[in-house]
Design an enzyme around this catalytic site. Structure first.
Site, PDB file in Angstrom:
ATOM      1  N   HIS A  79       0.865  -1.190   0.000  1.00  0.00           N
ATOM      2  CA  HIS A  79       0.000   0.000   0.000  1.00  0.00           C
ATOM      3  C   HIS A  79       0.893   1.228   0.000  1.00  0.00           C
ATOM      4  O   HIS A  79       1.611   1.457   0.968  1.00  0.00           O
ATOM      5  CB  HIS A  79      -0.905  -0.004   1.235  1.00  0.00           C
ATOM      6  CG  HIS A  79      -1.864  -1.157   1.256  1.00  0.00           C
ATOM      7  ND1 HIS A  79      -3.126  -1.085   0.712  1.00  0.00           N
ATOM      8  CD2 HIS A  79      -1.726  -2.429   1.726  1.00  0.00           C
ATOM      9  CE1 HIS A  79      -3.736  -2.257   0.857  1.00  0.00           C
ATOM     10  NE2 HIS A  79      -2.899  -3.093   1.473  1.00  0.00           N
ATOM     11  N   ASP A 169      -8.701  -4.859  -2.327  1.00  0.00           N
ATOM     12  CA  ASP A 169      -8.045  -5.138  -1.044  1.00  0.00           C
ATOM     13  C   ASP A 169      -8.235  -3.989  -0.053  1.00  0.00           C
ATOM     14  O   ASP A 169      -8.182  -2.828  -0.408  1.00  0.00           O
ATOM     15  CB  ASP A 169      -6.551  -5.393  -1.205  1.00  0.00           C
ATOM     16  CG  ASP A 169      -5.902  -5.636   0.145  1.00  0.00           C
ATOM     17  OD1 ASP A 169      -6.436  -6.478   0.892  1.00  0.00           O
ATOM     18  OD2 ASP A 169      -4.908  -4.971   0.480  1.00  0.00           O
ATOM     19  N   HIS A 196      -9.053 -10.022  -0.961  1.00  0.00           N
ATOM     20  CA  HIS A 196      -8.979  -9.929   0.505  1.00  0.00           C
ATOM     21  C   HIS A 196     -10.183 -10.717   1.018  1.00  0.00           C
ATOM     22  O   HIS A 196     -11.321 -10.308   0.814  1.00  0.00           O
ATOM     23  CB  HIS A 196      -9.053  -8.446   0.898  1.00  0.00           C
ATOM     24  CG  HIS A 196      -9.270  -8.180   2.351  1.00  0.00           C
ATOM     25  ND1 HIS A 196      -8.366  -7.473   3.125  1.00  0.00           N
ATOM     26  CD2 HIS A 196     -10.294  -8.493   3.186  1.00  0.00           C
ATOM     27  CE1 HIS A 196      -8.826  -7.374   4.365  1.00  0.00           C
ATOM     28  NE2 HIS A 196      -9.991  -7.981   4.434  1.00  0.00           N
ATOM     29  N   ASP A 322       2.194  -7.003   2.463  1.00  0.00           N
ATOM     30  CA  ASP A 322       1.016  -6.191   2.820  1.00  0.00           C
ATOM     31  C   ASP A 322       1.470  -4.932   3.560  1.00  0.00           C
ATOM     32  O   ASP A 322       0.838  -4.508   4.540  1.00  0.00           O
ATOM     33  CB  ASP A 322       0.011  -7.009   3.653  1.00  0.00           C
ATOM     34  CG  ASP A 322      -1.356  -6.327   3.736  1.00  0.00           C
ATOM     35  OD1 ASP A 322      -1.573  -5.300   3.059  1.00  0.00           O
ATOM     36  OD2 ASP A 322      -2.215  -6.835   4.485  1.00  0.00           O
ATOM     37  N   HIS A 326       1.036   3.642   8.263  1.00  0.00           N
ATOM     38  CA  HIS A 326       0.044   4.474   8.941  1.00  0.00           C
ATOM     39  C   HIS A 326       0.740   5.600   9.691  1.00  0.00           C
ATOM     40  O   HIS A 326       1.861   5.438  10.170  1.00  0.00           O
ATOM     41  CB  HIS A 326      -0.779   3.645   9.939  1.00  0.00           C
ATOM     42  CG  HIS A 326      -1.848   2.827   9.281  1.00  0.00           C
ATOM     43  ND1 HIS A 326      -2.910   3.381   8.613  1.00  0.00           N
ATOM     44  CD2 HIS A 326      -2.003   1.481   9.185  1.00  0.00           C
ATOM     45  CE1 HIS A 326      -3.680   2.413   8.122  1.00  0.00           C
ATOM     46  NE2 HIS A 326      -3.143   1.248   8.452  1.00  0.00           N
TER      47      HIS A 326
HETATM   48 ZN   LIG Z   1      -6.264  -7.065   2.832  1.00  0.00          ZN
HETATM   49 ZN   LIG Z   2      -3.453  -5.058   1.944  1.00  0.00          ZN
END
Ligand SMILES: [Zn+2]
Ligand SMILES: [Zn+2]
Length: 448
Positions: A79, A169, A196, A322, A326
């Protein structure tokens, strides 16, 4: 790797390198030997006996005795928060973190703000990657508009515009009728749908794995069946429609068993597992430290053992981080309120090397295979150490000890669940797409 594969990154100087005396290890070509590697104009031109390599005028010489020269890694699941949440990560910091972890390509998810759900948004992030990304990035587009789970996006148009696959996702596609239609389009568009897997009604307000630890802590749990039942349904739909799916972040034994059954039944399904699910359990959550909060959650030791076994036997095809950056304000709050997700790119190899390879649980060669296979579901060829291949190389010091976070991070975010851990094995230099994308500050070098 070429533009045809959907990968984009910025221009740079093609590498001219002579890497001397590293242990070159590539599970795909079968190479495992002390060799000199010659890279000219970004391409591997020779693997030679030590000292026997072609002289290359002007090339940088890397004295690499004691180091591993591996095909660089490919992450099918990161991400990068672009567009819309650049305070957490952007394409420059995200790809720098990836390069620091030995990655030569990554697949970025589409749950951004706005979501990558149109050819226009996709085009704009690809343009930004052409300016900012230091390693090749493939972008998936969403399956449903605004990730609403109801209305399909223009999948064929976005495949033409360079989407390497499709994924909502962050959220599951709960409506079976919607997923079924998406799978019908998948067959036409040809790009994989990455899923997901979660039943939101079973997950409810859960914040961790549902089990003994959640009971003791009095926290709402997410049962393993939330994941495994969704996988079972989606594998059945994929089989029925003759479609191809990639299941993201497996966390539970029951999920492994569903995938194993599906593969045996001929479903075109691949799947991934993360370093944190392969090395940690819900026992960590007793600390109530929000760094151990992610979705799917850390599960039990039995689940972890099932993931390791599945990685070993190939039921799990690849390792995915993944990587989910944050901001501090999203994490430095009570556990129940904290955002889900952890960063992962900069230490994925080191964590798995330390916790699985060094204790003899997993062969190094097998780990390298699983860490380089992440692009395959998305049509991205795995890197190879052989003459004629683009240079995608991770140079790793297998004995270097380092403390996660002690030197800061390349990522803009610091929400690592491994902070403070002493790890053994560290990436010293990464060549991605034929260009030097990263080198450790302390790593010595010379120019011939
Ligand atoms: Zn996910
Ligand atoms: Zn993810």
């Amino acid at each position: 790797m070429s533009a045809a594969s959907g990968l984009v990154w910025r221009d740079g100087e093609a590498a001219d390198l002579v890497v001397r005396g590293a242990r070159a290890l590539d599970p795909r070509t079968g190479v495992d030997d002390t060799l000199d590697l010659v890279v000219r104009n970004g391409e591997i031109i020779e693997l030679a006996e030590p000292g026997a390599a072609t002289e290359l005028e002007g090339a940088e010489t890397i004295e690499a005795e004691g180091l591993l020269a591996l095909p660089a890694f490919v992450d099918p699941h990161v991400h990068f928060r672009v567009p819309g949440q650049e305070h957490k990560e952007d394409l420059e910091t995200g790809t720098r973190a990836a390069a620091a972890g030995g990655y030569c390509a990554v697949v970025a998810m589409a749950n951004t703000e706005p979501a990558i759900d149109s050819a226009a948004v996709l085009g704009s992030v690809r343009e930004r990657a052409e300016r900012e990304a230091s390693i090749p990035v493939g972008f998936v587009a969403t399956v449903t508009k605004d990730m609403g789970g109801e209305e399909l996006t223009e999948m064929a148009e976005m495949a033409d515009a360079g989407a390497v696959g499709f994924s909502d996702d962050g959220l599951p596609i709960s409506n079976g009728r919607v997923l079924r239609r998406a799978l019908q389009y998948q067959r036409l568009a040809g790009r994989v749908i990455a899923l997901h897997e979660e039943d939101p009604d079973l997950s409810g307000d859960g914040v961790m794995h549902e089990g003994d630890v959640s009971a003791v802590l009095g926290l709402a749990g997410i049962p393993a069946a939330s994941e495994s039942t969704a996988i079972a349904r989606d594998c059945a739909l994929a089989l029925y429609e003759g479609a191809r799916i990639h299941v993201q972040h497996l966390s539970a034994r029951a999920s492994v068993e569903e995938i194993r059954r599906a593969k045996e039944a001929g479903v075109e399904v691949t799947c991934e597992a993360t370093p944190h699910h392969l090395t940690l359990t819900d026992e960590e959550v007793r600390s109530l430290d929000s760094r151990f909060k992610m979705n799917p959650p850390l599960r039990t030791e039995d689940d972890r053992q099932a993931l390791i076994e599945a990685l070993r036997d190939g039921t799990i095809d690849c390792v995915a981080t993944d990587h989910a950056p944050h901001a501090p304000e999203d994490k430095e709050v009570p556990f129940e309120q904290a955002a889900m997700g952890v960063t992962g790119l900069e230490k994925a190899f080191s964590v798995l090397h330390t916790d699985l390879v060094l204790p003899g649980i997993l062969d190094l060669e097998l780990l390298v295979e699983r860490m380089t296979a992440g692009g395959i579901p998305f049509g991205i060829e795995p890197p190879r150490l052989e003459a004629g291949a683009a240079a995608n190389i991770a140079l790793v010091d297998p004995e270097a000890e380092w403390v996660v976070g002690a030197d800061g991070y390349e990522s803009r975010s610091h929400n690592s669940c491994f902070v403070g851990r002493t790890l053994t094995g560290r990436v010293q230099m990464t060549v991605a797409g034929g260009r030097v994308a990263f080198r450790q500050r302390s790593f010595a070098m010379g120019v011939a």
